[in-house]
Scaffold this active site. Structure first.
Site, PDB file in Angstrom:
ATOM      1  N   LYS A  98      88.394  43.982  29.652  1.00 23.30           N
ATOM      2  CA  LYS A  98      88.246  45.212  28.877  1.00 23.30           C
ATOM      3  C   LYS A  98      89.560  45.566  28.179  1.00 23.30           C
ATOM      4  CE  LYS A  98      84.659  47.123  31.863  1.00 23.30           C
ATOM      5  NZ  LYS A  98      84.311  48.178  32.842  1.00 23.30           N
ATOM      6  N   SER A 133      89.609  49.215  33.367  1.00 22.53           N
ATOM      7  CA  SER A 133      89.302  49.409  34.779  1.00 22.53           C
ATOM      8  C   SER A 133      87.866  49.000  35.050  1.00 22.53           C
ATOM      9  CB  SER A 133      89.506  50.879  35.156  1.00 22.53           C
ATOM     10  OG  SER A 133      89.222  51.074  36.533  1.00 22.53           O
ATOM     11  N   ASP A 134      87.623  48.588  36.284  1.00 24.38           N
ATOM     12  CA  ASP A 134      86.248  48.302  36.683  1.00 24.38           C
ATOM     13  C   ASP A 134      86.130  48.515  38.187  1.00 24.38           C
ATOM     14  OD1 ASP A 134      83.745  47.177  35.230  1.00 24.38           O
ATOM     15  OD2 ASP A 134      83.700  46.315  37.240  1.00 24.38           O
ATOM     16  N   GLN A 135      84.897  48.727  38.609  1.00 25.04           N
ATOM     17  CA  GLN A 135      84.623  48.957  40.013  1.00 25.04           C
ATOM     18  C   GLN A 135      83.323  48.254  40.368  1.00 25.04           C
ATOM     19  OE1 GLN A 135      83.489  53.008  41.530  1.00 25.04           O
ATOM     20  NE2 GLN A 135      85.491  52.817  42.512  1.00 25.04           N
TER      21      GLN A 135
END
Length: 118
Positions: free
Chosen positions: A52, A68-70
């Site tokens: 991203k 960011s990622d989760q």
């Protein structure tokens, strides 16, 4: 000072970064977030956060970009984004009284305009 960009379409992440009271812009990277066949949840979160940030950094050379990622794991399964309120309710019921682990990754990228492809 380089411009700060949040590589996300998430309202939650926008609000979270907004708490720092620093000016920033949000741009959605619109990447494929599908899991790779043998990818762990941790590796997926890191790969997506970096992808991203890199995607937006290529579009906006010289800017500082945060991605960011989760990935949520419960009962041995990685959960995808619910997409709508009905699926969100179903997921919450499925998660009820269970332990969930959230793997979160953040990537900060600053591209050099002299080395960035347009």
């Amino acid at each position: 000072m380089p411009e700060l960009i949040l590589a996300s379409g998430s309202l939650y992440r926008r609000e979270l970064l907004g708490r720092l009271a620093v000016p920033f812009e949000c741009l959605s990277p619109d990447i494929d977030e599908s899991a790779l066949p043998t990818e762990s949840p941790q590796d997926r979160a890191v790969r997506l956060a970096l992808s991203k940030a890199q995607t937006i950094a290529k579009r906006r050379p010289g800017c500082t970009v945060i991605g960011s990622d989760q990935v949520c794991v419960c009962k041995g399964e990685s959960l995808e984004k619910p997409g709508d309120a009905g699926r969100a309710r179903s997921m919450l019921q499925w998660l009820s009284a269970a332990t969930a682990t959230f793997h979160t990754a953040v990537a900060v990228v600053q591209s050099d305009p002299a080395h960035c492809l347009q």
